[in-house]
Motif scaffolding. Structure first.
Motif, short mmCIF file in Angstrom:
data_model
loop_
_atom_site.label_atom_id
_atom_site.label_comp_id
_atom_site.label_asym_id
_atom_site.label_seq_id
_atom_site.Cartn_x
_atom_site.Cartn_y
_atom_site.Cartn_z
N TYR A 44 0.89 -1.07 0.11
CA TYR A 44 -0.02 0.17 0.09
C TYR A 44 0.91 1.22 0.01
O TYR A 44 1.92 1.44 0.75
N ALA A 46 1.11 5.75 -0.20
CA ALA A 46 0.30 6.88 0.34
C ALA A 46 1.11 7.94 0.55
O ALA A 46 2.37 7.88 0.44
N THR A 88 4.76 -8.84 -2.47
CA THR A 88 3.30 -9.47 -3.22
C THR A 88 3.56 -10.99 -3.69
O THR A 88 4.86 -11.33 -3.61
N HIS A 149 2.69 -2.84 4.43
CA HIS A 149 2.85 -4.24 3.65
C HIS A 149 1.88 -5.24 4.41
O HIS A 149 2.14 -5.20 5.57
N SER A 152 -3.99 -9.35 2.61
CA SER A 152 -5.50 -9.09 2.39
C SER A 152 -6.48 -10.14 2.20
O SER A 152 -5.84 -11.29 1.81
N ARG A 181 -4.46 -0.56 8.89
CA ARG A 181 -3.95 -0.07 7.63
C ARG A 181 -4.15 1.50 7.41
O ARG A 181 -5.20 1.90 7.75
N TRP A 184 -4.69 4.69 2.21
CA TRP A 184 -3.67 4.66 1.03
C TRP A 184 -4.16 5.07 -0.13
O TRP A 184 -5.49 5.14 -0.25
N ARG A 185 -3.47 5.23 -1.32
CA ARG A 185 -3.98 5.74 -2.27
C ARG A 185 -3.73 4.77 -3.38
O ARG A 185 -4.40 4.70 -4.62
N GLN A 187 -2.62 0.51 -4.31
CA GLN A 187 -2.49 -1.05 -3.93
C GLN A 187 -1.88 -1.84 -4.95
O GLN A 187 -2.47 -1.64 -6.06
N TRP A 223 -6.10 1.94 -7.62
CA TRP A 223 -6.03 3.44 -7.29
C TRP A 223 -7.28 3.95 -6.82
O TRP A 223 -8.24 4.00 -7.41
N ARG A 224 -6.95 4.75 -5.71
CA ARG A 224 -8.38 5.67 -5.24
C ARG A 224 -7.95 6.98 -5.80
O ARG A 224 -6.97 7.73 -5.30
#
Length: 261
Positions: A44, A46, A88, A149, A152, A181, A184-185, A187, A223-224
């Motif tokens: 994640y 940010a 990941t 990290h 999920s 968490r 975040w922006r 992932q 992406w947010r």
């Protein structure tokens, strides 16, 4: 434990502490192990995270001089070398940059040939100005740092009260171990967050894979949009890819899905 300390802990050590916390809460070991088996590691990013700069978002895309113009707006450029090894379970490149593109079109899903571009390390790049009258537009600029990290888990049906209670207790035990968490922006990997539809399931339904293929669709990134995307009040941009295509650095069959409310 702080976020930075969490990023340095091995998955095995984290799992051992999670098992101990769950046992102290009286959660059956079988449920704990089933929970762990469904987990997928994710990274994640940010603004102003405690780790190194990993991605730049918005503005004009950094591209080679002879690269074709993108068909969608530039979202982010991820520095693969800045990601912790094994952060990941995806076969991500260890060097170079991954460039992500998408337009703010809620509810749309399609295979987009240039939604993700890979730029090998050492590739000369320069910002490609976008003509506001004849281009895909731009998002606001932002810098994203490594912030967390964490494993999920798949989205759970909240209509099942008993299942939801069990999941909530397990998630509480996990958060007690690693911390909560942050907001975040971007992932990378893991399971998708969603407003309406699971983008991996949408890709499976819309672009089914051959039975004998043995490959699978998986989440590459989310992406947010947030304040960086003025067109949507709240938008989630998802890039879904076949694992074999990612391993081969083949990005012409990426499925892009935009979820919004």
């Amino acid at each position: 434990m702080t976020d930075m300390e969490t990023t340095d802990e091995t998955p095995a050590a984290r799992a051992a502490r999670f098992r101990a916390e769950a046992a102290a809460r009286g959660i059956p070991a079988a449920e704990v192990e089933a929970y762990i088996r469904t987990a997928r590691p994710a990274v994640y990013l940010a603004p102003d995270g405690p780790g190194p700069v990993v991605a730049l978002t918005g503005g004009n895309p950094p591209l080679p001089e002879d690269a074709p113009a993108p068909s969608a707006a530039f979202v982010a450029a991820v520095d693969c070398a800045a990601l912790p090894p094994g952060a990941t379970d995806l076969p991500l490149p260890t060097q170079g940059r991954l460039l992500f593109f998408a337009d703010p079109d809620p509810g749309s899903g399609a295979v987009v040939a240039d939604a993700v571009r890979y730029m090998p390390a050492g590739t000369p790049l320069a910002e490609r100005p976008v003509d506001p009258d004849d281009g895909p537009g731009t998002y606001r600029r932002a810098r994203l740092d490594f912030c967390f990290h964490q494993w999920s888990w798949p989205w759970r049906d909240e209509d099942d009260d008993e299942e939801s209670q069990r999941a909530a207790e397990l998630e509480s035990a996990w958060s007690q171990v690693v911390g909560w968490r942050p907001h975040w922006r971007l992932q990378l990997g893991g399971e998708p967050v969603l407003f309406n539809w699971d983008p991996v399931e949408v890709a499976r339904d819309e672009v089914p894979l051959p039975v004998a293929d043995g490959d699978e669709w998986t989440l590459l990134a989310t992406w947010r949009g947030g304040d960086d995307c003025q067109e949507l009040e709240a938008g989630l941009f998802h890039w879904v890819i076949r694992r074999a295509d990612l391993a081969a650095l083949r990005f012409d069959r990426v499925y892009v899905y935009v979820d919004a409310f």
